[in-house]
Each structure stands twice: as structure tokens, then as C-alpha cells.
Design an enzyme around this catalytic site. Structure first.
Site, mmCIF file in Angstrom:
data_model
loop_
_atom_site.group_PDB
_atom_site.id
_atom_site.type_symbol
_atom_site.label_atom_id
_atom_site.label_comp_id
_atom_site.label_asym_id
_atom_site.label_seq_id
_atom_site.Cartn_x
_atom_site.Cartn_y
_atom_site.Cartn_z
ATOM 1 N N THR A 31 0.838 -1.191 0.000
ATOM 2 C CA THR A 31 0.000 0.000 0.000
ATOM 3 C C THR A 31 0.879 1.250 0.000
ATOM 4 O O THR A 31 0.569 2.254 -0.637
ATOM 5 C CB THR A 31 -0.944 -0.022 1.222
ATOM 6 O OG1 THR A 31 -1.718 -1.226 1.165
ATOM 7 C CG2 THR A 31 -1.887 1.164 1.216
ATOM 8 N N ARG A 628 -1.898 -8.726 11.078
ATOM 9 C CA ARG A 628 -2.307 -7.364 11.446
ATOM 10 C C ARG A 628 -1.480 -6.854 12.615
ATOM 11 O O ARG A 628 -1.473 -5.669 12.933
ATOM 12 C CB ARG A 628 -3.801 -7.301 11.848
ATOM 13 C CG ARG A 628 -4.828 -7.669 10.786
ATOM 14 C CD ARG A 628 -4.605 -6.977 9.491
ATOM 15 N NE ARG A 628 -3.840 -7.812 8.585
ATOM 16 C CZ ARG A 628 -3.183 -7.344 7.517
ATOM 17 N NH1 ARG A 628 -3.176 -6.074 7.232
ATOM 18 N NH2 ARG A 628 -2.489 -8.147 6.739
HETATM 19 P P1 ATP Z 1 -1.028 -5.630 3.757
HETATM 20 O O1 ATP Z 1 -0.641 -6.844 2.965
HETATM 21 O O2 ATP Z 1 -1.437 -5.983 5.129
HETATM 22 O O3 ATP Z 1 -1.975 -4.757 3.019
HETATM 23 P P2 ATP Z 1 1.074 -3.918 2.859
HETATM 24 O O4 ATP Z 1 1.996 -4.760 2.070
HETATM 25 O O5 ATP Z 1 0.146 -3.054 2.125
HETATM 26 O O6 ATP Z 1 0.321 -4.808 3.938
HETATM 27 P P3 ATP Z 1 1.838 -1.486 4.180
HETATM 28 O O7 ATP Z 1 0.584 -1.304 4.957
HETATM 29 O O8 ATP Z 1 2.078 -0.641 3.005
HETATM 30 O O9 ATP Z 1 2.000 -3.032 3.801
HETATM 31 O O10 ATP Z 1 3.100 -1.357 5.122
HETATM 32 C C1 ATP Z 1 3.162 -2.020 6.399
HETATM 33 C C2 ATP Z 1 3.899 -1.149 7.397
HETATM 34 O O11 ATP Z 1 5.276 -1.058 7.058
HETATM 35 C C3 ATP Z 1 3.366 0.266 7.430
HETATM 36 O O12 ATP Z 1 3.391 0.744 8.746
HETATM 37 C C4 ATP Z 1 4.364 1.020 6.561
HETATM 38 O O13 ATP Z 1 4.419 2.369 6.900
HETATM 39 C C5 ATP Z 1 5.663 0.303 6.871
HETATM 40 N N1 ATP Z 1 6.644 0.343 5.758
HETATM 41 C C6 ATP Z 1 6.443 -0.092 4.508
HETATM 42 N N2 ATP Z 1 7.548 0.079 3.753
HETATM 43 C C7 ATP Z 1 8.484 0.652 4.556
HETATM 44 C C8 ATP Z 1 9.849 1.065 4.378
HETATM 45 N N3 ATP Z 1 10.482 0.944 3.210
HETATM 46 N N4 ATP Z 1 10.470 1.593 5.440
HETATM 47 C C9 ATP Z 1 9.855 1.716 6.636
HETATM 48 N N5 ATP Z 1 8.581 1.333 6.874
HETATM 49 C C10 ATP Z 1 7.899 0.806 5.847
HETATM 50 MG MG MG Z 2 -1.942 -3.008 2.060
#
Ligand code: ATP
Ligand code: MG
Length: 694
Positions: A31, A628
Site C-alpha cells: 500500500t 495485522r
Molecule cells: P497488507 O498486505 O497488510 O496490506 P502492505 O503490504 O500493504 O500490507 P503497508 O501497509 O504498506 O504493507 O506497510 C506495512 C507497514 O510497514 C506500514 O506501517 C508502513 O508504513 C511500513 N513500511 C512499509 N515500507 C516501509 C519502508 N520501506 N520503510 C519503513 N517502513 C515501511
Molecule cells: Mg496493504
């Protein structure tokens, strides 16, 4: 721009001129790729209004807009961030005329559909009507109309349902109404059949981004394909292990087809999880292990081992709720300074919330139930919405019937029935029929007089709503109107409990405030329509409300514990998560009910393909739940559970064993606890460093 993105994420963000798929496990920053890519596209010169980002829920859209605003400021307002359904509404409002749809068509909710189907199929039984509804929805999602469904029907039962679908389609056309499935199916038809509309939209959209891609259905995929055209400027992000809407027609085929349909697809895999501790991530990986893999992936975390995952057993639900509350209190008291908003209690089915609500209330802990009854499902809000729908679209017969009887205005059932027969005989909407001069022959003069009075009243309201804008005027108008129809009295008359009536009235006033604020043009519309600063007329606002499922965006900031279903928790994260009711028969949910006979009833016997698929989807749901959690995770089950009216002995969910937790960490050993606390502090420091600024 690359700040806060790892190399793989940057690769996805910088690939702007062709199709891109980010395929990665939970918490790996998918995301985050979307929000950063919106910003990147804008800095690279794409006009904000030519970017569309599609999310799974309205709430996710609101959150994404906030995050995008944090990155790029005001420009974020112009970006079209919305659900597939809201995008469908926009297509149909602008270009639906090509399909014979008036721009002011109504959107029916599930209850409206049930009652139309009762009528179309000649039954008073809601359960039967809902079965039809389910089948029709499936057919629509497969792109079939009634005639095609009938041709393909396997048995008499399906044939009958297909014929009812035919009558249902006729009624919808007559009412100038669409259901939720139509919001995807009709735009698709529009783009397939009208080349100039297709060209316009392909021109209009410079880049399309889709979050939670694994939960799209076949029609949504076709729609996406048409919108992006051969150039294929889109970014889809998803995780096959989190596909949890198969029961609603979502299909992983969409993931498989992407590389075939777009040979130049760039596939990016993300492997680092930034959300959860090592212990939590390991449990998640172990659980999802037995599921077949579409794309193999590995996830690692650098946040440290953290506290072990806890398994909590309880005698029954009440006991489980007590232990859950005690856990929340003890984490709060451990000096960690954790806000209430850092806790979530997640469960499989809505009805499980009640016991936890009671326990939280008893302990005076503030909470909110998300994914439960939406504000728009409340009877009083539906009453008001029926009136608004009627102003917007006079042909909306379901809204007509609700408005003309709420509050009662001395127009009886027989009059309405005669009006209905008259209307269908001359192929008119009820509203049109009411003004027909030959109605005099069918009804006594007094009844016709009352109908005319109602018709004129609606016309007058419609006129005034069209010419009322700005928050203050809109509010005054709405309050005047409610007084006019004596709605407050209607609520008190209809409700035995005064307290309940007062709550309902407060809801009504809240709703009016919310509507009128939207007329002020200050707030963006959660349906994804940005309003800028110009004023909107009440009628325009009324047109957009049918799509909103939540009025409580402003509540997202409240410092409260979240109670949520696993489905509604998708994409979200909390420092402390409690998965409750992880009891065989609850999660996985009643596998045995399908095919009550033979092998399925025997846990050691071979599983049918259908049951196996359901088990795999339940397992993905468990995986979603586990992932989560950021810092701590507790999983609880009950030794007895309700089955119908009885209490029966119960077993821990097979998924608990599948987490393969280290036995020593499960028992509450004081030394282990001390060690864990230390680890927790170390890891919290690491997390604080990694957490995104608000
Ligand atoms: P889901 O599969 O549950 O939807 P997702 O892949 O969309 O998860 P995100 O919600 O985008 O994951 O990110 C998870 C957490 O990790 C968030 O708090 C985000 O801010 C943090 N995060 C993501 N990428 C980075 C990064 N490169 N550096 C630091 N924090 C990060
Ligand atoms: Mg996501």
C-alpha cells in the site's frame, strides 16, 4: 522521493510507463508503494486528476487520501482515490445515458434488492429471496444476464431463479435503479459497447493503481483491462495468500492472467516485512505454509524476535472476553504508554462482537465496532435516504413506497396497491402514474387528491433542494423539512423505548449535519469525488450518498479499542492484536455444513474439493489476522462453544497447531516474561525508528 522506500519498492514506484504487478506478503509495504507512486507520478508530470487509485473500501480510500496528502499536499485532492464501485458510479453518471440510464439513477442496497426479489418471485420469505439474490449476484459477477443464465441453468431450480432474474432486471430498468453488482457490470458493458466512451476514458486516465488486487473479481478485471487499454499503464499490488473474498466471486485467476494478458508486465516482489516482529511473522508463515502457492515468496523482518505469540484458553466466550480485557489492561499497565487505539480484537463473524463489547463496557474501556452495522443500515437513516432518492430520481419506486408511508400520511395500502397495478399496466413509475389523468377512473377522488398532494410536495422539495447550497442553508432546509413531516414524532410513536427513540433522533440530526457540511464544499467526498471549495446543492450531495457505507470517517482518530471482523481488518495494522474465537468450528468456520453426508462429516476422511478450498480460504483469513499485529499477538479459543442453542465441547482451531509455536513460549513462565519484556523494549525502539511519520 525515494525516502522511506527500499530498492524493490523504488523499482515499482519508478516503473511508470507500463504495467506493473507488486506481489508480496503482508506488511511488506504494498500500500505504501501505491501512495508513493501517486506522488512520483505527479512529480513526473502526470496531472493529479488523471491518476486513479482503487482501494477495497471507502475507509481505505479516505486513509490513502490522507497519506497521499502527507506526501504531496493539496494536489492529492485532485487524484481520484476510490473503490471500484465508486469509479463505476462516476462512469455511469457521466456516460450511462448511452445505456439508457438517466444521470440521476438510484443505487439500491441489499435490503431493497431483497424486497424487489420477494415481489418479483412472489414470495414473502426473506430467506428464499436472499438465495435468489445470491445466485443472481454470482451470475452478474460472471457477466451473465438472465437469458444467458437460463440457457446455462443446470436444473429446474436454477431455471426458475434465472426467470426471476429476468423480472428483476425489468423492474430495475423501470425504476431507473442499479444494484451493487451493476456498478461494475454496467460500466463494463458501457465500455465494451461504446467505442467513443471507451476512448474518452482511456484518454482521461493516465495511470490506474489497484490495491488488494487479489480480491478483485472477473468483471472488475475486465473493467480494469478496458480502462487501461493496450498501453497498460497500471500498478496492481496484491498478495495471493490474503485472498479472502472467494465466496463473493473474487478470483485468483486475475493474478494468473495478468502476465499472459500483458506480456511486458513488470513483476516486483517485496520480501521485507516492516510491520511485525519475528515471532509473529514466523507464526504467519507457518500457518500459510500448507496452502498451495501461486507464487512462492519469503518474508523476513528486521524488527527482532519480540514477544512470543500467546495462546490463551478460556472456558467459554464470557471468560474469553474477560481474559482479553485483562490482557489489554495489563499491557497498558506495563508502562508501555500504549493508547487504546493500539489494540484490536479480531473475530470471524459479526455476532461474536457482543460479548466483547459487554466486557469492555464493564471495564470502562472505550471501543468501536468496525465492519458491523453501518450507519446507513439504520432504519431512520434509510427513511431519510428514501426521501433523498425520490427527490433525485422520481422513478425510484422502492424509495417512493418508503417515503410515502414514512411517516404515515393517510394513504393506505389499498390505494398504493391500486396505484401499483395501474402503473405496471401502463408501464409508468409510481410517481408518473400518480399524475396520470386516467388514474381518476381507478381510485376514489379523495385518494387521488392525497396522492397529488404528496406528488406536489416531493416536486417542491426537489426544486428547493436543487437551489439550496452551503452548509447553513442546507441544514436549515433539512430541519424545516423534518419538522414539516413531523419525523421526530414519528420516531417516538414507533419506538417503545424513549431512550431508543432519542438515539434515533440524534442519529438523524447527525446525519443532517453531515449532509449539510458536504454542501459547504469543505470536505472531500468519500466516494472519491473531490469537491474543491465550491458549494454544492443539496440535491447534488443527495446523489452521492447511496454509495457511502460509513459516516464515521471523523471517528478514525478516536482513541478507542477496535473490534472488527477479520474481513474488515484487511490492510490495517495495530501494535497489539487479539485474535479471538480461534476455535474449531468458528475459525475455520463450520466446514462440516457443506455436504452433510459421508466423507465430509468425518474429520479423518478425504476432503471434497469444495471443502478443501474453503479450508484454504479460512487459512488465508487466519493469515490476514496474524499479520495485522505489529508487536504482540494473542490467540484465544474456548473449551465450550455455542452450537445453535446448545453448548458443546470444543477444540482449539487446527490453525493454532499450524502456527507451530515453540511450546516453552506458550506457558506463562515469569522468567520468559522478563526476557520478553526486555526484548519488547528493544524492539519498540527499533519500531519507533521505523514508523512512518503521521
Ligand atoms: P497488507 O498486505 O497488510 O496490506 P502492505 O503490504 O500493504 O500490507 P503497508 O501497509 O504498506 O504493507 O506497510 C506495512 C507497514 O510497514 C506500514 O506501517 C508502513 O508504513 C511500513 N513500511 C512499509 N515500507 C516501509 C519502508 N520501506 N520503510 C519503513 N517502513 C515501511
Ligand atoms: Mg496493504
Amino acid at each position: 522521493m525515494s525516502a522511506g522506500l527500499n530498492l524493490a519498492q523504488q523499482e515499482a514506484v519508478n516503473h511508470m510507463h507500463g504495467p506493473c504487478l507488486v506481489l508480496a506478503g503482508a506488511g511488506s509495504g504494498k500500500t505504501r508503494v501505491i501512495t508513493h507512486k501517486i506522488a512520483r507520478l505527479i512529480t513526473a508530470g502526470t496531472e493529479p486528476a488523471r491518476i486513479a487509485a482503487i482501494t477495497f473500501t471507502n475507509k481505505a480510500a479516505t486513509e490513502m487520501r490522507e497519506r497521499a496528502k502527507g506526501l504531496i499536499g493539496r494536489d492529492a485532492k485532485e487524484v481520484l482515490i476510490c473503490t471500484f464501485h465508486a469509479l463505476g458510479v462516476r462512469l455511469l453518471r457521466q456516460d450511462g445515458a448511452a445505456l439508457g440510464l438517466k444521470p440521476q439513477f438510484s443505487i439500491l442496497d441489499s435490503d431493497d434488492v431483497t424486497s424487489i426479489l420477494k415481489d418479483a418471485g412472489g414470495t414473502t420469505d426473506a430467506a428464499t429471496a436472499r438465495q435468489w439474490q445470491w445466485a443472481i449476484s454470482m451470475w452478474k459477477n460472471m457477466g451473465l444476464n438472465a437469458a444467458q443464465a437460463e440457457a446455462l441453468a443446470k436444473d429446474d431450480n436454477e431455471k426458475v431463479t434465472a426467470r426471476i432474474m429476468g423480472r428483476y432486471e425489468e423492474r430495475l430498468a423501470a425504476y431507473q435503479s442499479v444494484d451493487f453488482d451493476d456498478l461494475i457490470g454496467l460500466p463494463l458493458k458501457l465500455l465494451q459497447e461504446h467505442a467513443q466512451v471507451l476512448a474518452k476514458w482511456q484518454q482521461q486516465l493516465g495511470h490506474v493503481l489497484v490495491d488488494e488486487y487479489q480480491d478483485t473479481n472477473a468483471t472488475q478485471y475486465e473493467l480494469l483491462k478496458l480502462l487501461v487499454g493496450e498501453r497498460g499503464r497500471f500498478t496492481a499490488v496484491g498478495d495471493d495468500d490474503q485472498s479472502i473474498y472467494g465466496w463473493r466471486g473474487a478470483t485468483l485467476d486475475n493474478l494468473k492472467r495478468l502476465p499472459q494478458d500483458f506480456p511486458n508486465l513488470k513483476v516486483v516482489k517485496l520480501e521485507q516485512n516492516y510491520r511485525s516482529t519475528g515471532a509473529i511473522l514466523r507464526a504467519a508463515n507457518n500457518v500459510i505454509g500448507p496452502n498451495p502457492k501461486l507464487f512462492p515468496k519469503t518474508l523476513f523482518s528486521e524488527l527482532g524476535e519480540g514477544e512470543p505469540v500467546r495462546v490463551v484458553d478460556a472456558d467459554n466466550e464470557e471468560h474469553e472476553a474477560e481474559r482479553t480485557v485483562a490482557r489489554i489492561q495489563s499491557i497498558r499497565a506495563s508502562g508501555a504508554g500504549q493508547d487504546w487505539r493500539g489494540f484490536a480484537v479480531l473475530y470471524r463473524a459479526n455476532h461474536q462482537a457482543r460479548v466483547f463489547e459487554q466486557a469492555l463496557r464493564k471495564a470502562a474501556i472505550p471501543y468501536k465496532v468496525s465492519g458491523g452495522q453501518s450507519f446507513f443500515d439504520r432504519a431512520e437513516i434509510k427513511d431519510l435516504c428514501a426521501w433523498f432518492r425520490l427527490w433525485v430520481n422520481n422513478d425510484d419506486d422502492p424509495a417512493f413506497l418508503r417515503a410515502i408511508t414514512t411517516p404515515k400520511r393517510g394513504i393506505g395500502h389499498t390505494t398504493l396497491q391500486t396505484l401499483g397495478v395501474f402503473a405496471s399496466k401502463y408501464k409508468l413509475s409510481l410517481f408518473e402514474a400518480l399524475f396520470s389523468s386516467s388514474l381518476q377512473g381507478a381510485l376514489p377522488a379523495r385518494a387521488v387528491g392525497s396522492l397529488h398532494e404528496f406528488g406536489r410536495y416531493v416536486n417542491d422539495l426537489e426544486y428547493r433542494a436543487r437551489h439550496t447550497s452551503g452548509a447553513e442553508d442546507a441544514r436549515a432546509f433539512l430541519l424545516d423539512w423534518l419538522k414539516d413531516i413531523d419525523y421526530e414524532k414519528h420516531l417516538y410513536d414507533g419506538e417503545d423505548s424513549e431512550k431508543l427513540a432519542a438515539t434515533r433522533w440524534t442519529n438523524v440530526l447527525d446525519f443532517c449535519d453531515w449532509m449539510s457540511q458536504r454542501c459547504g464544499g469543505q470536505i472531500e467526498d468519500a466516494a472519491g469525488v473531490t469537491t474543491g471549495t465550491e458549494k454544492k446543492s443539496l440535491l447534488e450531495v443527495a446523489q452521492t450518498i447511496s454509495l457511502l457505507s460509513t459516516i464515521s470517517e471523523r471517528e478514525t482518530d478516536q482513541d478507542v479499542v477496535t473490534l472488527s471482523t477479520l474481513h474488515a481488518a484487511k490492510g490495517l495494522e495495530w501494535p497489539h492484536v487479539m485474535l479471538v474465537g480461534v476455535t474449531e468450528g468458528m475459525l475455520p468456520f463450520k466446514l462440516e455444513t457443506e455436504g452433510a453426508s459421508g466423507a465430509d462429516a468425518n474429520p479423518n476422511g478425504p476432503m471434497s474439493e469444495g471443502i478443501l478450498q474453503r479450508l484454504q480460504e479460512e487459512r488465508r483469513l487466519m493469515y490476514v489476522g496474524i499479520t495485522r499485529a505489529q508487536r504482540t499477538l494473542a490467540v484465544s479459543w474456548t473449551k465450550r462453544r455455542k452450537k445453535g442453542r446448545e453448548m458443546v465441547a470444543a477444540q482449539p482451531s487446527r490453525f493454532i497447531a499450524e502456527m507451530a509455536l515453540d511450546k516453552t513460549t506458550v506457558r506463562e513462565d515469569p522468567r520468559a516474561k522478563l526476557k520478553a519484556l526486555r526484548a519488547e523494549f528493544a524492539q519498540r525502539a527499533a519500531l519507533d525508528a521505523a514508523v512512518e511519520p503521521p
